[in-house]
Design an enzyme around this catalytic site. Sequence first.
Site, PDB file in Angstrom:
ATOM      1  N   PRO A 247       0.832  -1.210   0.000  1.00 32.64           N
ATOM      2  CG  PRO A 247       0.175  -0.849   2.214  1.00 32.64           C
ATOM      3  CD  PRO A 247       0.926  -1.813   1.332  1.00 32.64           C
TER       4      PRO A 247
ATOM      5  CD  GLU B 279       4.766   5.757  -7.076  1.00 31.85           C
ATOM      6  OE1 GLU B 279       3.703   5.131  -7.225  1.00 31.85           O
ATOM      7  OE2 GLU B 279       5.136   6.187  -5.977  1.00 31.85           O
TER       8      GLU B 279
END
EC number: 2.7.1.21
Lengths: 255, 219
Positions: free
Chosen positions: B18, B95
């Site tokens: 997360p 990312e």
Amino acid sequence: MAEGWCSEEVLKGVFPLMNGVDLASCMCVCTRWRDLAKDDFFWKNLCSRRWPSICKTKGSPPIGASRGYHKLYTSLCKPQRSPLPAPRLSFDDIEFYVDIWLNDKSVYSDVVPGTLLQSGIINPPPGICDIMRDHLRSLTCKMTIPVSPRFRVVFSESIHVSLLVGRRDSDKVACIINKSGFDYVDGPAYRALAYDYLQFSPSYPFVSEIRAWFALLLVDAQDGKMDVFGIEVDFCDAANSDNEVLWLLDMLDWK
Amino acid sequence: MDDLGVYTSGEIHLILGPMFAGKTTALIRKMQAEIQMGRRVVLVKSDKDTRYALNSVVSHDGAKMPCWAVADLASFKDKLGEEAYKQLDVIGIDEAQFFKDLYSFCQVAADKDGKTVIVAGLDGDYLRKSFGSTLELIPIANSVVKLTSRCELCGKAASFTFRKTGETKTEVVGGADIYMPVCRRHYVNGQIVIDATKAVLESQQVQYDTCVQATTTSG
């Protein structure tokens, strides 16, 4: 009739047909059944069915069977994880060296005995948020201490922490956190978090990627800024009890 | 293949988790370990993530690593050039959820070009649905690590990202002001609160619309 059904001959004929769980259950019926079912012949039978190779050693009984096949079978088939043995280290043996910098200027520096950190913050101060109060009261393993005097932090500036641990039993030191930044500030929980990866002794080559977490516990000050009223250390990636924490610390690369 | 036509085995390593779980730090640690082993590395990130400097990736301890900020991975290969790409041993992708061509790039890089690809990204969005194509890499990955953060509400290990704002678009780039890491219990509780609030607001809207209709017809 019942007596005949339960006769020794009948039981001796039935027991070899049972699996380990059922045979163990039979041992719980009564003393007579226990003494009968404990006979190593039945357990050797089970061992040879489950691990045929174990009974192929010539002459002497296979390694492990010298204690008896019943012991061998039950020890190899235990489904539950055996509890962690008592650690070699205790909180009395250790102390933590905490240093916190704000823009490379020391704002907090202290030596904290292991027992003090283990006992935690017993009386949470007034003015802290509900989430923090619940967190400090929860029963999970937590290593916290109050900070006195409180100090102020500004999170737009650079804040770093170093945490070393020393052991009195061998006069050695290990690094837990090597000048890590508080890159995540938990707004609602009034916490700022830093972490670092633990460096383990070469004796444990397959243990890695376990983090130590360090939290600044915050409270609102009068002027709208935040004060640090406590600090918290934990190893929740791997250790969730006092014993587990001590084992983890024992495995560090002590210098 | 190397210069002699011998097949050199590539690898794909996935780092998932997360928000605020330390994925970038783990990626930088792995990249630094590769550098220490004398391997040639490059780091790539999406130009959508403008939270920090565009030309570098910053870890939690302030360690910076220069990187290429690109819209997609195919354009990175073009920008770098064929010769420079051939020289590379390790490619780090931060990312990763923002790259549409992640799967095809990683597959070719590892299977055909023999590169080690280390991928860091979110596994799920704020609805706990698959985010981007990071999860598609699992069948072709050599290793998968799921990191945890700390639940903002109880301090336990957090595996999920919870969005604090009402925005419903999946790709909202942001930090602690928009997202928070939470454990399962607080994720579920939070969703219940959000769903209940939505239901109340929607029922009030229905009542409001009915009132407006009634007023206009009687007028």
